[in-house]
Design a protein around this motif. Structure first.
Motif, mmCIF file in Angstrom:
data_model
loop_
_atom_site.group_PDB
_atom_site.id
_atom_site.type_symbol
_atom_site.label_atom_id
_atom_site.label_comp_id
_atom_site.label_asym_id
_atom_site.label_seq_id
_atom_site.Cartn_x
_atom_site.Cartn_y
_atom_site.Cartn_z
ATOM 1 N N MET A 1 -44.155 18.021 -23.076
ATOM 2 C CA MET A 1 -43.308 16.883 -22.775
ATOM 3 C C MET A 1 -41.847 17.295 -22.988
ATOM 4 S SD MET A 1 -43.374 13.048 -24.391
ATOM 5 C CE MET A 1 -44.878 12.328 -23.828
ATOM 6 N N SER A 2 -41.001 16.950 -22.042
ATOM 7 C CA SER A 2 -39.598 17.338 -22.136
ATOM 8 C C SER A 2 -38.854 16.463 -23.142
ATOM 9 C CB SER A 2 -38.934 17.231 -20.768
ATOM 10 O OG SER A 2 -38.771 15.886 -20.406
ATOM 11 N N ARG A 3 -37.714 16.965 -23.562
ATOM 12 C CA ARG A 3 -36.881 16.209 -24.516
ATOM 13 C C ARG A 3 -36.447 14.886 -23.902
ATOM 14 N NH1 ARG A 3 -31.179 16.035 -26.171
ATOM 15 N NH2 ARG A 3 -31.178 15.553 -28.384
ATOM 16 N N ARG A 4 -36.100 14.911 -22.617
ATOM 17 C CA ARG A 4 -35.670 13.684 -21.933
ATOM 18 C C ARG A 4 -36.795 12.647 -21.920
ATOM 19 N NH1 ARG A 4 -32.619 12.802 -16.230
ATOM 20 N NH2 ARG A 4 -33.222 10.643 -16.025
ATOM 21 N N SER A 5 -38.016 13.071 -21.667
ATOM 22 C CA SER A 5 -39.161 12.149 -21.654
ATOM 23 C C SER A 5 -39.373 11.520 -23.028
ATOM 24 C CB SER A 5 -40.432 12.882 -21.226
ATOM 25 O OG SER A 5 -40.305 13.362 -19.924
#
Length: 125
Positions: A1-5
């Motif tokens: 999972m990305s930091r933005r998500s």
């Protein structure tokens, strides 16, 4: 999972928690909500005074009461949505992001808030 998500998911969870809290509890009748320290110290309303009660009123569909508690909040909601959208699309639409975060835009918001602060204390809003 990305930091933005992760950031978006955390923001959504926080927003849901705030909506549920402000829906369930009336800030006017609950000691759970903090009082404005500026109002308590000076007797004058700050630009944010009444925001908690306005949010509660909006969540219960009482638009008129929300405006009476804090008209700036009600008028600012579309602007806040625009800034939120700008943040979400900042890499895809950098020109839009730069424009809404430009010095003239920031000054306009600042002047609007200062005018609201002064007028609400002079006019008794």
């Amino acid at each position: 999972m990305s930091r933005r998500s992760i950031v978006i998911a955390a923001a959504v969870v926080a927003l849901i928690a705030l909506v549920l809290t402000y829906s369930a509890f009336d800030p006017s009748a609950s000691r759970f909500f903090p009082r404005c320290p500026f109002l308590m110290l000076t007797g004058l309303k700050c630009p944010g005074c009444g925001t908690q009660r306005a949010i509660h009123s909006l969540l219960h569909g009482n638009f008129i009461a929300a405006v009476r508690f804090n008209a700036l909040l009600v008028v600012s909601l579309p602007l806040l949505a625009l800034y939120g959208y700008g943040e979400l699309v900042r890499t895809r639409h950098p020109h839009f992001y730069r424009r809404i975060n430009s010095l003239p835009a920031i000054i306009a918001v600042f002047v609007g808030v200062m005018l609201w602060w002064i007028l609400r204390n002079i006019m008794g809003w």
